[in-house]
Design an enzyme around this catalytic site. Structure first.
Site, PDB file in Angstrom:
ATOM      1  N   TYR A 308      32.350  96.368   8.492  1.00 10.73           N
ATOM      2  CA  TYR A 308      31.668  96.707   9.741  1.00 10.73           C
ATOM      3  C   TYR A 308      32.536  97.681  10.537  1.00 10.73           C
ATOM      4  CZ  TYR A 308      29.434  95.755  14.328  1.00 10.73           C
ATOM      5  OH  TYR A 308      28.805  95.860  15.547  1.00 10.73           O
ATOM      6  N   CYS A 309      31.956  98.810  10.950  1.00 11.69           N
ATOM      7  CA  CYS A 309      32.642  99.782  11.790  1.00 11.69           C
ATOM      8  C   CYS A 309      33.901 100.285  11.074  1.00 11.69           C
ATOM      9  CB  CYS A 309      32.921  99.177  13.165  1.00 11.69           C
ATOM     10  SG  CYS A 309      33.607 100.325  14.394  1.00 11.69           S
ATOM     11  N   LEU A 310      35.072 100.204  11.701  1.00 12.98           N
ATOM     12  CA  LEU A 310      36.305 100.646  11.042  1.00 12.98           C
ATOM     13  C   LEU A 310      36.581  99.846   9.784  1.00 12.98           C
ATOM     14  CD1 LEU A 310      38.834 101.149  13.985  1.00 12.98           C
ATOM     15  CD2 LEU A 310      37.142 102.721  13.104  1.00 12.98           C
TER      16      LEU A 310
END
Length: 576
Positions: A308-310
């Site tokens: 998720y995300c980074l």
């Protein structure tokens, strides 16, 4: 090894760090360069100046006619000169169509329209500078919006009259309390929410702890489970329990209830002692250490890795390195709101250039980490109405104090990022775009996203200001893999925390590109993808099940090599 600055370099760092503190971590040089670029080229464009002057005259005349129509026909019968953008809700209330507030809002929208014309399309202006000038012009205009002022907001005036000013008294009390909390360095209390009590309550055990993360294995909830475990890699810019909020909207609980063996990384909240941790450390002691533990607890099974995300960016890097090295332990990769190409990062790119990054590096060299508050200001400006002005008006002028929900409580639970890792991330990925261009090194050798051939499930969100969905979508031309792409309504957080239910107002589009299939750009993809009402969670779970084997008895919690150390949610998530 980290670079040791010379005395003169250290002096520069001290000055730059002091400048960053004084400017809220925003580079004044970057803003000045953008303004000079725009103003110089505008000054050398007399034709454009004449066109802008003509536009101003036309708008002034139109506003005068609108005033006449309001006086003669009544404000409700006067046709609006300009309508706000579809996403602009500032003047949606009927009170804004009454005299004199209709004139105020029309005048503001015309001014906004003029500045939009003035800051775009000036010949010779560098595109990054053009976006910066347009952005700061919008911020300046938003500050003076009639909706943000006591005397010119009809809703505030109506409330003040109805309550004889009690709303303003309450607002002053809320403002005082918030300023005191800000001065003490404490965020507003997340009343009614406690991690481990009504947040992050899915049962499990910490089975690994190192200087970077804890690994949580969740207790099975079904008699049989899909044989391939799911390993979740959240972003270290956030605490992991955004994926395990309340029981009704916990993605982790949803997966466990559907018969998946779930592991999740909980990153340590770093301080000055972790200043020299870099991307390689998060890769080795984060992802790979977790994958080793999962492989020991659930042996001879490939893993569904999810980022998720980074965390998704880190997973993409790790998966590309594993493909390069012939490591076949992954069954699939799922990437939620995660960029792999940073050439078009959206409005967040306004705060990432050489001047801005060097200023942040100087400040982080002094503290050893990046504080959450240094990031929060940029995110607030990207969505200034939703995250700043509407809340200021609601709290301090209308005297409303909305109840905290679980997502707001999580958002107030701030994290930090190590100085070295964050600088590497900004430079290698955002500034240089090394990953998409095949230059990002892992173990001394570059990795290529073109080596990814395992099945991929991706999620983008329609109003994401952190990872714009068109940027997320770019993996389609970087990898030949089978990619199932989902575009869901919502933003970077609320679009992912999207539980199924009868009252869901969400929808999503979904389309699978076969391995080696033809590339569809974002616009063509949107035209071809089917629209489905509700949450995308069931579609992802069904995709995982389709890429898994027949159900088997669940594994034990931990092993002799990875014994249970503590109950979920563990200890790192509690660190402030």
């Amino acid at each position: 090894m980290p670079h040791t600055p010379s005395p003169t370099e250290h002096l520069d760092q001290l000055v730059h760090a002091a400048l960053a503190r004084a400017t809220g971590s925003l580079s004044p040089a970057a803003a000045l360069l953008a303004w000079l670029d725009w103003s110089t080229h505008l000054a050398a464009s007399p034709g454009r100046q004449i066109a802008l002057a003509q536009l101003a005259c036309t708008q002034t005349a139109a506003l005068a006619h609108y005033l006449r129509d309001c006086l003669l026909a009544g404000p409700g019968d006067a046709r609006a000169l300009v309508l706000p953008p579809a996403q602009d809700r500032r003047f949606a209330a009927a009170a804004w169509q009454t005299w004199p507030f209709n004139l105020l809002q029309q005048s503001f929208l015309l001014t906004q329209q003029w500045w939009d014309a003035a800051t775009h399309g000036i010949a010779g202006v560098e595109s990054h500078h053009e976006r910066m000038v347009a952005f700061w012009a919008r911020q300046w205009l938003d500050a003076f919006s009639p909706g943000n002022q006591l005397a010119t907001n009809p809703l505030v005036l109506q409330r003040t009259a109805a309550e004889a000013g009690a709303n303003l008294v309450r607002g002053a009390e809320y403002l005082t309390a918030d300023l005191l909390a800000l001065a003490s360095g404490q965020p507003p209390a997340a009343q009614g929410f406690t991690v481990g009590q009504n947040l992050a309550t899915t049962p499990g055990q910490v089975v690994l702890r190192n200087r970077v993360m804890e690994l949580i294995q969740y207790r099975p909830a079904t008699a049989r489970v899909h044989p391939e475990p799911v390993l979740i890699v959240p972003a270290w810019i956030m605490k992991y329990y955004i994926l395990d909020l309340s029981p009704h909207n916990s993605l982790i609980k949803h997966l466990v209830a559907q018969g998946h063996t779930v592991f999740c990384i909980s990153w340590k909240n770093p301080g000055a002692a972790e200043r020299d941790l870099g991307m390689d450390d998060y890769l080795a002691e984060g992802f790979h250490a977790a994958l080793d533990a999962v492989g020991a607890i659930v042996p001879r099974r490939r893993v569904h890795a999810t980022g998720y995300c980074l965390g998704g960016t880190l997973l993409a890097i790790a998966a590309a390195a594993m493909a390069r090295d012939g490591d076949a332990r992954l069954a699939s990769a799922s990437l939620f709101a995660a960029q792999t190409d940073f050439s078009e990062p959206g409005e967040l790119g306004l705060f990432i250039d050489e001047s801005q990054v060097s200023l942040l590096e100087a400040q982080m060299a002094e503290t050893g980490y990046l504080r959450a508050s240094q990031m929060a200001g940029a995110f607030q400006m990207l969505r200034s109405y939703d995250l700043l002005w509407s809340r200021l008006v609601s709290n301090y002028l209308l005297g409303n104090r909305s109840a905290t929900n679980d997502l707001m409580a999580w958002n107030a639970d701030a994290t930090r990022m190590p100085a070295r890792m964050h600088a590497q991330y900004l430079r290698r990925l955002f500034l240089d775009d090394d990953l998409s261009e095949g230059r990002y090194p892992v173990a001394g050798r570059p990795v290529s996203l073109g080596d990814l051939t395992l099945p991929i499930f991706m999620v983008g969100t329609t109003t994401d200001h952190v990872a714009p969905w068109r940027s997320v979508h770019k993996l389609h031309f970087l990898s030949p893999a089978e990619i199932t792409f989902v575009l869901t309504s919502g933003g970077h957080n609320a679009g992912i925390v999207n539980p199924p239910g009868p009252d869901s107002h969400r929808s999503y589009q979904i389309l699978t590109r076969a391995a080696g299939g033809t590339y569809l750009g974002p616009a063509d993809w949107q035209a071809a993808a089917a629209t489905v009402p509700g949450s995308w969670w069931p579609a992802w779970q069904q995709w995982l099940a389709a890429h898994s084997g027949a159900p088997v008895p669940p594994p034990r919690l931990g092993t002799a090599a990875y014994p249970p150390l503590a109950d979920a949610p563990g200890t790192y998530v509690l660190e402030k």
